[in-house]
Design a protein around this motif. Structure first.
Motif, PDB file in Angstrom:
ATOM      1  N   TRP A   1      33.896  37.371  54.403  1.00 31.58           N
ATOM      2  CA  TRP A   1      33.875  38.758  53.932  1.00 31.58           C
ATOM      3  C   TRP A   1      32.468  39.193  53.542  1.00 31.58           C
ATOM      4  CZ3 TRP A   1      37.705  41.949  54.813  1.00 31.58           C
ATOM      5  CH2 TRP A   1      38.967  41.416  55.061  1.00 31.58           C
ATOM      6  N   ALA A   2      31.657  38.255  53.034  1.00 30.98           N
ATOM      7  CA  ALA A   2      30.263  38.583  52.741  1.00 30.98           C
ATOM      8  C   ALA A   2      29.520  38.911  54.026  1.00 30.98           C
ATOM      9  CB  ALA A   2      29.596  37.406  52.024  1.00 30.98           C
ATOM     10  N   ALA A   3      29.762  38.122  55.074  1.00 30.64           N
ATOM     11  CA  ALA A   3      29.138  38.396  56.370  1.00 30.64           C
ATOM     12  C   ALA A   3      29.605  39.740  56.913  1.00 30.64           C
ATOM     13  CB  ALA A   3      29.465  37.279  57.362  1.00 30.64           C
ATOM     14  N   ALA A   4      30.884  40.064  56.691  1.00 29.47           N
ATOM     15  CA  ALA A   4      31.408  41.350  57.153  1.00 29.47           C
ATOM     16  C   ALA A   4      30.696  42.502  56.450  1.00 29.47           C
ATOM     17  CB  ALA A   4      32.914  41.432  56.899  1.00 29.47           C
ATOM     18  N   GLY A   5      30.458  42.353  55.140  1.00 32.22           N
ATOM     19  CA  GLY A   5      29.754  43.395  54.409  1.00 32.22           C
ATOM     20  C   GLY A   5      28.348  43.610  54.951  1.00 32.22           C
ATOM     21  N   VAL A   6      27.675  42.521  55.303  1.00 29.85           N
ATOM     22  CA  VAL A   6      26.332  42.612  55.872  1.00 29.85           C
ATOM     23  C   VAL A   6      26.357  43.353  57.200  1.00 29.85           C
ATOM     24  CG1 VAL A   6      24.496  41.239  56.941  1.00 29.85           C
ATOM     25  CG2 VAL A   6      25.411  40.578  54.703  1.00 29.85           C
ATOM     26  N   VAL A   7      27.271  42.953  58.081  1.00 30.81           N
ATOM     27  CA  VAL A   7      27.339  43.551  59.420  1.00 30.81           C
ATOM     28  C   VAL A   7      27.723  45.017  59.333  1.00 30.81           C
ATOM     29  CG1 VAL A   7      28.549  43.482  61.635  1.00 30.81           C
ATOM     30  CG2 VAL A   7      27.817  41.353  60.545  1.00 30.81           C
ATOM     31  N   LEU A   8      28.717  45.354  58.504  1.00 26.07           N
ATOM     32  CA  LEU A   8      29.134  46.757  58.373  1.00 26.07           C
ATOM     33  C   LEU A   8      27.999  47.624  57.839  1.00 26.07           C
ATOM     34  CD1 LEU A   8      32.043  45.561  58.790  1.00 26.07           C
ATOM     35  CD2 LEU A   8      32.822  47.251  57.140  1.00 26.07           C
ATOM     36  N   ALA A   9      27.289  47.128  56.829  1.00 26.72           N
ATOM     37  CA  ALA A   9      26.194  47.913  56.254  1.00 26.72           C
ATOM     38  C   ALA A   9      25.094  48.147  57.284  1.00 26.72           C
ATOM     39  CB  ALA A   9      25.633  47.188  55.029  1.00 26.72           C
ATOM     40  N   ALA A  10      24.752  47.111  58.035  1.00 31.44           N
ATOM     41  CA  ALA A  10      23.684  47.249  59.031  1.00 31.44           C
ATOM     42  C   ALA A  10      24.101  48.161  60.171  1.00 31.44           C
ATOM     43  CB  ALA A  10      23.291  45.871  59.566  1.00 31.44           C
ATOM     44  N   ARG A  11      25.343  48.027  60.632  1.00 29.71           N
ATOM     45  CA  ARG A  11      25.787  48.794  61.798  1.00 29.71           C
ATOM     46  C   ARG A  11      26.029  50.259  61.468  1.00 29.71           C
ATOM     47  NH1 ARG A  11      26.909  47.177  66.459  1.00 29.71           N
ATOM     48  NH2 ARG A  11      28.343  48.925  66.705  1.00 29.71           N
ATOM     49  N   LEU A  12      26.330  50.564  60.238  1.00 30.21           N
ATOM     50  CA  LEU A  12      26.508  51.966  59.871  1.00 30.21           C
ATOM     51  C   LEU A  12      25.212  52.574  59.356  1.00 30.21           C
ATOM     52  CD1 LEU A  12      28.407  54.368  59.608  1.00 30.21           C
ATOM     53  CD2 LEU A  12      29.009  53.561  57.318  1.00 30.21           C
ATOM     54  N   GLY A  13      24.539  51.867  58.458  1.00 30.53           N
ATOM     55  CA  GLY A  13      23.360  52.438  57.815  1.00 30.53           C
ATOM     56  C   GLY A  13      22.197  52.635  58.763  1.00 30.53           C
ATOM     57  N   ILE A  14      21.862  51.631  59.563  1.00 32.84           N
ATOM     58  CA  ILE A  14      20.670  51.719  60.418  1.00 32.84           C
ATOM     59  C   ILE A  14      20.823  52.790  61.492  1.00 32.84           C
ATOM     60  CG2 ILE A  14      19.279  50.457  62.121  1.00 32.84           C
ATOM     61  CD1 ILE A  14      19.632  47.977  60.334  1.00 32.84           C
ATOM     62  N   PRO A  15      21.909  52.841  62.272  1.00 33.92           N
ATOM     63  CA  PRO A  15      22.015  53.897  63.284  1.00 33.92           C
ATOM     64  C   PRO A  15      22.055  55.305  62.694  1.00 33.92           C
ATOM     65  CG  PRO A  15      23.513  52.108  63.806  1.00 33.92           C
ATOM     66  CD  PRO A  15      23.000  51.852  62.426  1.00 33.92           C
ATOM     67  N   VAL A  16      22.754  55.482  61.571  1.00 34.50           N
ATOM     68  CA  VAL A  16      22.836  56.816  60.973  1.00 34.50           C
ATOM     69  C   VAL A  16      21.457  57.270  60.510  1.00 34.50           C
ATOM     70  CG1 VAL A  16      23.725  58.137  59.026  1.00 34.50           C
ATOM     71  CG2 VAL A  16      25.264  56.664  60.333  1.00 34.50           C
ATOM     72  N   VAL A  17      20.751  56.415  59.780  1.00 33.07           N
ATOM     73  CA  VAL A  17      19.438  56.788  59.255  1.00 33.07           C
ATOM     74  C   VAL A  17      18.438  56.988  60.384  1.00 33.07           C
ATOM     75  CG1 VAL A  17      17.476  55.995  57.881  1.00 33.07           C
ATOM     76  CG2 VAL A  17      19.804  55.689  57.011  1.00 33.07           C
ATOM     77  N   LEU A  18      18.399  56.073  61.322  1.00 37.18           N
ATOM     78  CA  LEU A  18      17.405  56.145  62.395  1.00 37.18           C
ATOM     79  C   LEU A  18      17.636  57.360  63.287  1.00 37.18           C
ATOM     80  CD1 LEU A  18      14.972  54.653  63.589  1.00 37.18           C
ATOM     81  CD2 LEU A  18      16.560  53.431  65.081  1.00 37.18           C
ATOM     82  N   ASN A  19      18.887  57.606  63.668  1.00 39.67           N
ATOM     83  CA  ASN A  19      19.173  58.763  64.513  1.00 39.67           C
ATOM     84  C   ASN A  19      18.932  60.071  63.786  1.00 39.67           C
ATOM     85  OD1 ASN A  19      20.543  58.173  67.355  1.00 39.67           O
ATOM     86  ND2 ASN A  19      21.175  56.543  65.961  1.00 39.67           N
ATOM     87  N   ALA A  20      19.169  60.098  62.466  1.00 39.69           N
ATOM     88  CA  ALA A  20      18.909  61.314  61.695  1.00 39.69           C
ATOM     89  C   ALA A  20      17.406  61.560  61.548  1.00 39.69           C
ATOM     90  CB  ALA A  20      19.561  61.221  60.321  1.00 39.69           C
ATOM     91  N   VAL A  21      16.641  60.503  61.272  1.00 38.78           N
ATOM     92  CA  VAL A  21      15.196  60.648  61.074  1.00 38.78           C
ATOM     93  C   VAL A  21      14.503  61.077  62.359  1.00 38.78           C
ATOM     94  CG1 VAL A  21      13.080  59.340  60.607  1.00 38.78           C
ATOM     95  CG2 VAL A  21      15.075  59.054  59.123  1.00 38.78           C
ATOM     96  N   LEU A  22      14.951  60.527  63.502  1.00 38.73           N
ATOM     97  CA  LEU A  22      14.311  60.833  64.785  1.00 38.73           C
ATOM     98  C   LEU A  22      15.054  61.902  65.574  1.00 38.73           C
ATOM     99  CD1 LEU A  22      13.336  57.222  65.932  1.00 38.73           C
ATOM    100  CD2 LEU A  22      11.921  58.935  64.776  1.00 38.73           C
ATOM    101  N   ALA A  23      15.952  62.609  64.928  1.00 35.69           N
ATOM    102  CA  ALA A  23      16.758  63.606  65.634  1.00 35.69           C
ATOM    103  C   ALA A  23      15.909  64.731  66.203  1.00 35.69           C
ATOM    104  CB  ALA A  23      17.832  64.163  64.694  1.00 35.69           C
ATOM    105  N   VAL A  24      15.078  65.327  65.391  1.00 36.74           N
ATOM    106  CA  VAL A  24      14.293  66.494  65.837  1.00 36.74           C
ATOM    107  C   VAL A  24      13.315  66.125  66.953  1.00 36.74           C
ATOM    108  CG1 VAL A  24      12.671  68.278  65.126  1.00 36.74           C
ATOM    109  CG2 VAL A  24      14.600  67.697  63.648  1.00 36.74           C
TER     110      VAL A  24
END
Length: 411
Positions: free
Chosen positions: A301-324
Motif C-alpha cells: 500500500w505504501a508503494a501504491a501511494g507512491v505510484v498514485l501520487a507520481a502518476r497523478l501529480g506529475i502529469p497534471v502539474v507538467l501539462n498545466a505548466v506547459l499548456a500555453v
C-alpha cells in the motif's frame, strides 16, 4: 480462496466463459448510469481471482496470457493509427511533455520507493512499469462517451509516448539487472537494445508488406478489419516466439500504416465485435491476476501511494505548466494529466512478459504494484471519463448521446 474438490482445468472451462458473459452484461447495464465499462470488467476479474480462477500466467505457458497480449496488440495498433507524427514536428511540445513526464515519473517513483523501504533491486523495474499509461482504458472510455477534441487526442498521444518509454525503461532495467547480477553483457544487450530495436523493426516491416497488399476499395468494413486482425495475430505470435515486445511491434505497425496513408478509413473502429469481445477478456484477465495476499502487506500500500501520487501529480502539474507554450489552456492541460491516470493492462503484461523471459525482479515488482494496479484500473477510468466530460469533449454518460463532434484537432 479456491474451489476445493474441483478440477481447476474444468473449472476454468466452465466458469471463465460465464465470468466473461457476466462482465459484458454488467458493463452494458452500468455504463448508461455513468459507470465505465472497463471498471466493471476489472471488478468481475477480481471476482474470478477471489474464487481461485486466475488463468495460468505466461511463465507457466498459459494461453490466456498470449491471448491478452493479442488483445492489447489490437488496441495499440488502433492507437498507432491515430498517431500523426507530423503533429510532433509542428508542435514538438507534445513530444517533449511526453518524454519529460515519463522520465519524471520514473525518477520520482525510484526515489520515493527508497523512502518507503522498497529494496533497491526492485525499484527500477517498479518505476519503469509505473510509467506506462493504459491505452486500452483510454481508448475504451473515449469510445464509450464518443469523445473527440484536444484533451482526448493529447491524452492518447501522450499515452503512446509513455508506453514506448515504459518499454525502453523495462528493457533498460532488465539489461541492468542481468549485468549487475551475473555480469552477463550478452544477456544485458539481448534483453534491452535487441528487443527494442527488433520489435519496432518487425512492426515497420509488416507495415511495409501490408501496405502493398491492402490498397483498393472494399465492399465491407469487415474485410480490412479481418486483414489487419490476422496480421496482428502473426505479429503477436512471432514477437512472442522471438522474445520481442508484441506491444511495441503493434504500435509501430499502426504508426507506419498511418504515415503511409494506408489504413482503410472504413475499417471497423475498435475492430468491431472482435475488438469488443477481446476487450472484455483483456480487462477481466487483468482483474483476475490480482494477488490478494499482497494486499495484506503494508509495503504494497505504501508503494501504491507512491505510484498514485507520481502518476497523478506529475502529469497534471507538467501539462498545466506547459499548456500555453504547447498550444492549449491551463485547464485543458490539467485535464489531460488527469485523463492519463489509468494504468494496468500494459503494466501487467509488461511484467508478466518479463517474468516469462526469466527476469526474477519482475515477480517482486508485480507483487509491489498489486494495490496500485487495483486502484488505478478500478478508479482511473472514472477520472478519465470525468476529465473528458469536464473538457466538454464528450456527453455525460447519463445524458444520452453526445452531439456530433468535429474531426479531432491536433494535440
Amino acid at each position: 480462496m479456491n474451489m476445493a474438490g474441483v478440477d481447476p482445468y474444468l473449472a476454468s472451462l466452465t466458469v471463465w466463459p460465464a465470468l466473461l458473459w457476466l462482465a459484458w452484461w454488467l458493463g452494458e447495464r452500468a455504463q448508461p448510469r455513468g459507470v465505465p465499462r472497463v471498471s466493471v470488467y476489472v471488478a468481475v476479474g477480481l471476482l474470478g481471482s477471489a474464487i481461485g480462477l486466475a488463468p495460468a500466467p505466461a511463465v507457466a505457458g498459459g494461453g490466456a496470457a498470449l491471448l491478452a497480449q493479442f488483445a492489447l496488440a489490437l488496441v495499440l495498433f488502433e492507437l498507432g493509427c491515430r498517431i500523426h507524427l507530423g503533429w510532433f514536428r509542428h508542435n514538438p511540445w507534445v513530444l517533449l511533455i511526453g518524454v519529460v513526464q515519463s522520465v519524471a515519473i520514473f525518477g520520482a517513483v525510484v526515489w520515493a520507493l527508497g523512502a518507503v523501504g522498497v529494496a533497491a533491486e526492485w525499484r527500477p523495474l517498479v518505476a519503469a512499469v509505473a510509467v506506462a499509461a493504459s491505452p486500452a482504458s483510454l481508448l475504451r472510455v473515449a469510445h464509450d462517451v464518443r469523445a473527440a477534441g484536444q484533451v482526448t487526442e493529447r491524452a492518447l498521444h501522450l499515452a503512446a509516448i509513455q508506453g514506448v518509454m515504459a518499454v525502453l525503461f523495462v528493457k533498460g532495467a532488465s539489461g541492468y539487472w542481468h549485468l549487475s547480477a551475473a555480469g552477463d553483457w550478452a544477456q544485458a544487450v539481448l534483453s534491452s537494445a535487441y528487443a527494442v530495436v527488433l520489435s519496432a523493426a518487425l512492426g515497420v516491416a509488416l507495415a511495409v508488406v501490408v501496405s502493398a497488399l491492402v490498397r483498393g476499395p472494399y465492399g465491407s468494413p469487415s474485410a480490412p478489419t479481418v486483414g489487419y486482425a490476422l496480421a496482428l495475430v502473426w505479429l503477436t505470435f512471432v514477437s512472442d516466439a522471438l522474445r520481442l515486445s508484441p506491444m511495441l511491434a503493434a504500435l509501430s505497425f499502426g504508426v507506419l500504416l498511418r504515415e503511409r496513408r494506408v489504413y482503410v478509413a472504413n475499417a471497423q473502429r475498435d475492430f468491431g465485435t472482435l475488438g469488443l469481445l477481446l476487450g472484455v477478456f483483456l480487462f477481466v484477465y487483468v482483474g483476475s491476476r490480482m494477488s490478494w495476499g499482497a494486499l495484506a502487506q503494508g509495503g504494497v500500500w505504501a508503494a501504491a501511494g507512491v505510484v498514485l501520487a507520481a502518476r497523478l501529480g506529475i502529469p497534471v502539474v507538467l501539462n498545466a505548466v506547459l499548456a500555453v507554450p504547447s498550444g492549449t489552456t491551463v485547464r485543458k492541460g490539467a485535464l489531460t494529466g488527469v485523463a492519463l491516470l489509468p494504468m494496468s493492462a500494459m503494466t501487467l503484461l509488461l511484467l508478466e512478459r518479463s517474468i516469462a523471459l526469466g527476469l526474477p525482479p519482475a515477480a517482486e515488482a508485480l507483487w509491489h504494484l498489486t494495490a496500485a494496479l487495483l486502484w488505478l484500473e478500478l478508479l482511473g477510468p472514472w477520472l478519465t471519463q470525468w476529465a473528458l466530460v469536464a473538457a466538454r469533449e464528450a456527453a455525460h454518460p447519463t445524458l444520452g448521446p453526445a452531439p456530433a463532434a468535429a474531426p479531432p484537432p491536433s494535440p
